[in-house]
Design a protein around this motif. Structure first.
Motif, short mmCIF file in Angstrom:
data_model
loop_
_atom_site.label_atom_id
_atom_site.label_comp_id
_atom_site.label_asym_id
_atom_site.label_seq_id
_atom_site.Cartn_x
_atom_site.Cartn_y
_atom_site.Cartn_z
N LEU A 197 -7.45 -19.31 -18.05
CA LEU A 197 -7.45 -18.99 -16.55
C LEU A 197 -6.90 -20.32 -15.94
O LEU A 197 -7.09 -21.44 -16.44
CB LEU A 197 -9.03 -19.28 -16.38
CG LEU A 197 -9.27 -18.86 -14.84
CD1 LEU A 197 -8.84 -17.32 -14.59
CD2 LEU A 197 -10.81 -18.92 -14.79
N GLU A 246 -6.05 -22.13 -12.30
CA GLU A 246 -6.70 -22.28 -11.08
C GLU A 246 -5.64 -23.11 -10.21
O GLU A 246 -5.32 -24.10 -10.77
CB GLU A 246 -7.93 -23.00 -10.80
CG GLU A 246 -8.50 -23.01 -9.41
CD GLU A 246 -9.77 -23.88 -9.52
OE1 GLU A 246 -10.39 -23.68 -8.24
OE2 GLU A 246 -10.14 -24.50 -10.49
N LEU A 291 -5.82 -17.50 -8.82
CA LEU A 291 -6.87 -17.62 -9.89
C LEU A 291 -6.24 -16.74 -11.07
O LEU A 291 -6.39 -15.46 -10.80
CB LEU A 291 -8.37 -17.30 -9.80
CG LEU A 291 -9.36 -17.90 -10.82
CD1 LEU A 291 -9.16 -19.53 -11.04
CD2 LEU A 291 -10.80 -17.56 -10.42
N PHE A 333 -16.68 -19.15 -12.38
CA PHE A 333 -15.96 -18.13 -11.60
C PHE A 333 -16.68 -16.72 -12.28
O PHE A 333 -17.39 -16.60 -13.26
CB PHE A 333 -14.53 -17.91 -12.04
CG PHE A 333 -13.83 -19.31 -11.49
CD1 PHE A 333 -13.75 -19.51 -10.40
CD2 PHE A 333 -13.43 -20.33 -12.69
CE1 PHE A 333 -13.06 -20.80 -10.04
CE2 PHE A 333 -12.85 -21.31 -12.31
CZ PHE A 333 -12.59 -21.57 -11.16
N ASP A 354 -13.43 -13.05 -8.77
CA ASP A 354 -12.52 -14.27 -8.20
C ASP A 354 -11.23 -14.11 -8.61
O ASP A 354 -10.25 -14.87 -7.99
CB ASP A 354 -13.24 -15.56 -8.59
CG ASP A 354 -14.70 -15.79 -8.11
OD1 ASP A 354 -14.95 -15.52 -6.75
OD2 ASP A 354 -15.38 -16.50 -9.09
N ILE A 355 -10.84 -13.59 -9.48
CA ILE A 355 -9.55 -13.38 -10.19
C ILE A 355 -8.50 -12.68 -9.25
O ILE A 355 -8.81 -11.50 -8.82
CB ILE A 355 -9.72 -12.47 -11.40
CG1 ILE A 355 -10.51 -13.12 -12.61
CG2 ILE A 355 -8.16 -12.64 -12.31
CD1 ILE A 355 -10.28 -14.69 -12.72
#
Length: 286
Positions: A47, A49, A54, A90, A94-95
């Motif tokens: 992941l 950020e 994201l 998360f 949120d992605i």
């Protein structure tokens, strides 16, 4: 920028299939098999950020297949995608971007889930774009007989039907500089057509997400090529070229499928490229 390892779950695969023509007496030293010849495999995703984005690289097998399907792959351990995202602070909503190195089920199955009443499928990341490339998409949606069992329609077609699918550009050679996701992409064709290997600039380091170009530490020797690869001799050359660059430029190689080692570095020796160091994500990312 911040990086987080996301473990989407562990499984087991046949050791012989994972090492192709290499004898078990050799690969069993680095990847010990159980009584059924199965070895430990992770689906370790990454992941990123970065500002308002994201980006999730790969997402494991998902949870929508039948119990019979999963019985072939012997899931083990307590890891899953949602718990790993939560641990990083998360959730799926949120992605913003889901980048898939390729569309084999163990890399993209988590992209799609059952709808509420289990009458059909829907994106598991409702606010995200799904990223592939045109050549690999065609390869996956018109599969050859060798790979057909790895390209599951229920994992792939709902992405296009959702309107959330996007394609990266394709380079003239094998390296796309500064892609739409903000990182470089190395393209490799030996495992499957146009597999994408992200190269992420993080602080003073280059993190290479190795996907199936280098599944585990045990695959470092050049002839150790998976039986799953459609063009094993091409994999041999691609791996050699990439590992030489990785050694020269001190890349940190993020291992998606190694259940026991997260990141490695390599160096050139008289016997070719060999392991230099073993590292944890906590050590490198913090």
């Amino acid at each position: 920028m911040k990086l987080y390892p996301i473990n989407a779950g562990n499984l087991k695969l046949d050791g012989g299939a994972m090492f192709g023509v290499v004898p078990k007496v050799l690969w069993n030293r680095s990847n010990p098999a159980d009584a059924n010849n199965m070895i430990d495999i992770a689906t370790r995703c990454l992941l990123i950020e970065d500002g308002n984005r994201l980006i999730l690289i790969d997402n494991g097998m998902g949870d929508k297949q039948s119990d019979k399907f999963y019985s072939y792959y012997h899931p083990w351990g307590d890891y899953n995608l949602d718990a790993s995202l939560k641990a990083a602070g998360f959730n799926r909503d949120d992605i913003t971007d889901v980048f898939m190195t390729h569309l084999h089920f163990d890399h993209c199955g988590g992209s799609i889930q059952w709808n509420k009443d289990r009458t059909g499928y829907e994106p598991a990341f409702k606010n995200a774009h799904f990223w592939s490339n045109k050549d690999h998409w065609k390869w996956a949606t018109e599969p050859n007989r060798r790979e057909r069992a790895s390209f599951l329609k229920e994992n792939i077609m709902p992405m296009e039907e959702s309107g959330q699918l996007k394609f990266t550009a394709l380079p003239e050679d094998n390296l796309l500089k500064n892609s739409a996701l903000g990182f470089d992409i190395f393209f490799a064709d030996g495992h499957t057509d146009k597999q994408m290997i992200p190269l992420i600039k993080y602080k003073d380091k280059t993190i290479a997400f190795m996907a199936d170009l280098l599944p585990t530490v045990g695959h470092l020797p050049l002839p150790y090529v998976m039986g799953y690869d459609t063009r094993p001799l091409l994999t041999l050359n691609e791996k050699e070229n990439f590992l030489n660059i990785a050694a020269e430029q001190n890349f940190y190689l993020f291992l998606e499928h190694d259940a026991h080692h997260e990141i490695i570095t390599v160096h050139n020796t008289e016997n070719g490229v060999r392991l230099k160091g073993l590292h944890t994500c906590e050590e490198i990312f913090n």
